[in-house]
Motif scaffolding. Structure first.
Motif, PDB file in Angstrom:
ATOM      1  N   ILE A   1      54.506   4.660  31.907  1.00 30.64           N
ATOM      2  CA  ILE A   1      53.457   5.512  31.348  1.00 30.64           C
ATOM      3  C   ILE A   1      53.297   5.192  29.872  1.00 30.64           C
ATOM      4  O   ILE A   1      54.279   4.924  29.173  1.00 30.64           O
ATOM      5  N   SER A   2      52.050   5.182  29.418  1.00 33.15           N
ATOM      6  CA  SER A   2      51.778   4.879  28.017  1.00 33.15           C
ATOM      7  C   SER A   2      50.481   5.569  27.596  1.00 33.15           C
ATOM      8  O   SER A   2      49.767   6.118  28.440  1.00 33.15           O
ATOM      9  N   THR A   3      50.206   5.551  26.324  1.00 33.26           N
ATOM     10  CA  THR A   3      48.962   6.135  25.818  1.00 33.26           C
ATOM     11  C   THR A   3      48.294   5.175  24.844  1.00 33.26           C
ATOM     12  O   THR A   3      48.963   4.365  24.184  1.00 33.26           O
ATOM     13  N   ASP A   4      46.984   5.262  24.792  1.00 31.59           N
ATOM     14  CA  ASP A   4      46.187   4.548  23.804  1.00 31.59           C
ATOM     15  C   ASP A   4      45.501   5.635  22.978  1.00 31.59           C
ATOM     16  O   ASP A   4      44.523   6.242  23.428  1.00 31.59           O
ATOM     17  N   ASN A   5      46.027   5.887  21.802  1.00 32.44           N
ATOM     18  CA  ASN A   5      45.529   6.996  21.004  1.00 32.44           C
ATOM     19  C   ASN A   5      44.085   6.785  20.567  1.00 32.44           C
ATOM     20  O   ASN A   5      43.323   7.739  20.433  1.00 32.44           O
ATOM     21  N   ALA A   6      43.698   5.548  20.348  1.00 34.61           N
ATOM     22  CA  ALA A   6      42.331   5.267  19.913  1.00 34.61           C
ATOM     23  C   ALA A   6      41.312   5.606  21.004  1.00 34.61           C
ATOM     24  O   ALA A   6      40.169   5.968  20.706  1.00 34.61           O
ATOM     25  N   ARG A   7      41.748   5.485  22.248  1.00 36.88           N
ATOM     26  CA  ARG A   7      40.865   5.772  23.385  1.00 36.88           C
ATOM     27  C   ARG A   7      41.131   7.146  24.003  1.00 36.88           C
ATOM     28  O   ARG A   7      40.488   7.495  24.992  1.00 36.88           O
ATOM     29  N   ASN A   8      42.107   7.880  23.457  1.00 37.95           N
ATOM     30  CA  ASN A   8      42.468   9.193  24.010  1.00 37.95           C
ATOM     31  C   ASN A   8      42.758   9.090  25.501  1.00 37.95           C
ATOM     32  O   ASN A   8      42.334   9.939  26.297  1.00 37.95           O
ATOM     33  N   THR A   9      43.471   8.063  25.877  1.00 35.86           N
ATOM     34  CA  THR A   9      43.691   7.754  27.284  1.00 35.86           C
ATOM     35  C   THR A   9      45.176   7.507  27.550  1.00 35.86           C
ATOM     36  O   THR A   9      45.847   6.846  26.747  1.00 35.86           O
ATOM     37  N   ALA A  10      45.640   8.033  28.664  1.00 40.15           N
ATOM     38  CA  ALA A  10      46.981   7.740  29.153  1.00 40.15           C
ATOM     39  C   ALA A  10      46.863   6.787  30.335  1.00 40.15           C
ATOM     40  O   ALA A  10      45.862   6.799  31.063  1.00 40.15           O
ATOM     41  N   TYR A  11      47.888   5.969  30.491  1.00 35.24           N
ATOM     42  CA  TYR A  11      47.895   4.983  31.569  1.00 35.24           C
ATOM     43  C   TYR A  11      49.188   5.104  32.353  1.00 35.24           C
ATOM     44  O   TYR A  11      50.247   5.397  31.799  1.00 35.24           O
ATOM     45  N   LEU A  12      49.085   4.820  33.652  1.00 36.48           N
ATOM     46  CA  LEU A  12      50.275   4.716  34.486  1.00 36.48           C
ATOM     47  C   LEU A  12      50.212   3.352  35.161  1.00 36.48           C
ATOM     48  O   LEU A  12      49.410   3.134  36.078  1.00 36.48           O
ATOM     49  N   GLN A  13      51.016   2.432  34.657  1.00 30.92           N
ATOM     50  CA  GLN A  13      51.109   1.107  35.251  1.00 30.92           C
ATOM     51  C   GLN A  13      52.110   1.166  36.382  1.00 30.92           C
ATOM     52  O   GLN A  13      53.271   1.537  36.167  1.00 30.92           O
ATOM     53  N   MET A  14      51.683   0.790  37.567  1.00 25.96           N
ATOM     54  CA  MET A  14      52.527   0.890  38.760  1.00 25.96           C
ATOM     55  C   MET A  14      52.720  -0.501  39.335  1.00 25.96           C
ATOM     56  O   MET A  14      51.750  -1.166  39.720  1.00 25.96           O
ATOM     57  N   ASN A  15      53.965  -0.949  39.375  1.00 28.84           N
ATOM     58  CA  ASN A  15      54.310  -2.266  39.909  1.00 28.84           C
ATOM     59  C   ASN A  15      55.214  -2.112  41.116  1.00 28.84           C
ATOM     60  O   ASN A  15      55.791  -1.049  41.341  1.00 28.84           O
ATOM     61  N   SER A  16      55.350  -3.186  41.871  1.00 27.80           N
ATOM     62  CA  SER A  16      56.228  -3.196  43.048  1.00 27.80           C
ATOM     63  C   SER A  16      55.959  -1.991  43.940  1.00 27.80           C
ATOM     64  O   SER A  16      56.886  -1.282  44.362  1.00 27.80           O
ATOM     65  N   LEU A  17      54.709  -1.763  44.216  1.00 33.19           N
ATOM     66  CA  LEU A  17      54.322  -0.563  44.964  1.00 33.19           C
ATOM     67  C   LEU A  17      54.844  -0.605  46.390  1.00 33.19           C
ATOM     68  O   LEU A  17      54.941  -1.669  47.019  1.00 33.19           O
ATOM     69  N   LYS A  18      55.184   0.582  46.881  1.00 34.10           N
ATOM     70  CA  LYS A  18      55.731   0.745  48.213  1.00 34.10           C
ATOM     71  C   LYS A  18      54.844   1.692  49.023  1.00 34.10           C
ATOM     72  O   LYS A  18      54.145   2.530  48.444  1.00 34.10           O
ATOM     73  N   PRO A  19      54.898   1.607  50.342  1.00 33.27           N
ATOM     74  CA  PRO A  19      54.092   2.534  51.151  1.00 33.27           C
ATOM     75  C   PRO A  19      54.362   3.999  50.820  1.00 33.27           C
ATOM     76  O   PRO A  19      53.435   4.825  50.877  1.00 33.27           O
ATOM     77  N   GLU A  20      55.594   4.294  50.455  1.00 29.44           N
ATOM     78  CA  GLU A  20      55.929   5.691  50.139  1.00 29.44           C
ATOM     79  C   GLU A  20      55.332   6.163  48.820  1.00 29.44           C
ATOM     80  O   GLU A  20      55.416   7.355  48.496  1.00 29.44           O
ATOM     81  N   ASP A  21      54.707   5.258  48.070  1.00 27.01           N
ATOM     82  CA  ASP A  21      53.987   5.664  46.862  1.00 27.01           C
ATOM     83  C   ASP A  21      52.587   6.186  47.195  1.00 27.01           C
ATOM     84  O   ASP A  21      51.894   6.708  46.320  1.00 27.01           O
ATOM     85  N   THR A  22      52.189   6.039  48.446  1.00 30.08           N
ATOM     86  CA  THR A  22      50.874   6.517  48.869  1.00 30.08           C
ATOM     87  C   THR A  22      50.759   8.017  48.636  1.00 30.08           C
ATOM     88  O   THR A  22      51.600   8.792  49.098  1.00 30.08           O
ATOM     89  N   ALA A  23      49.725   8.417  47.908  1.00 33.92           N
ATOM     90  CA  ALA A  23      49.546   9.824  47.562  1.00 33.92           C
ATOM     91  C   ALA A  23      48.256   9.974  46.758  1.00 33.92           C
ATOM     92  O   ALA A  23      47.659   8.987  46.335  1.00 33.92           O
ATOM     93  N   VAL A  24      47.886  11.223  46.554  1.00 37.43           N
ATOM     94  CA  VAL A  24      46.860  11.526  45.550  1.00 37.43           C
ATOM     95  C   VAL A  24      47.591  11.747  44.238  1.00 37.43           C
ATOM     96  O   VAL A  24      48.532  12.545  44.176  1.00 37.43           O
TER      97      VAL A  24
END
Length: 115
Positions: free
Chosen positions: A69-92
């Motif tokens: 998780i990270s933020t870009d203060n200039a864009r007022n935006t947070a990011y969630l970078q997700m790698n090595s995704l698994k089927p159990e990560d399936t969700a809303v």
């Protein structure tokens, strides 16, 4: 108040990567914390990751080492970078922000990890 607009969900194969975005309607400097919860089908909502105003991060055990998780203060935006995704990560995935002791939610975005 804070309005949050999420983007970035979709369908990805196991082992793949995806990045979620959460754009806030006010400066992140004024927000105490931002993060994501997720809710899989038939499951309770669980905290995935959170970042505090000082940059401190916390992750749910099953995503440690895979999500960032990270933020870009200039864009007022947070990011969630997700790698090595698994089927159990399936969700809303629901972005949230804590501002003046109140919690605000994004609209949610679906992530499906499947072949």
């Amino acid at each position: 108040q804070v309005q949050l607009v999420e983007s970035g969900g979709g369908l990805v194969q196991p082992g793949g990567s995806l990045r979620l975005s959460c754009a806030a309607s006010r400066s992140i400097f004024s927000i105490n914390a931002m993060g994501w919860y997720r809710q899989g089908s038939g499951k309770q909502r669980e905290l995935v990751a959170v970042i505090g105003s000082g940059g401190t991060t916390t992750y749910e055990d099953s995503v440690k080492g895979r999500f960032t998780i990270s933020t870009d203060n200039a864009r007022n935006t947070a990011y969630l970078q997700m790698n090595s995704l698994k089927p159990e990560d399936t969700a809303v995935y629901y972005c949230y922000a804590i501002y003046r002791e109140q919690i605000y939610w994004g609209q949610g975005t679906q992530l499906t990890v499947s072949t």
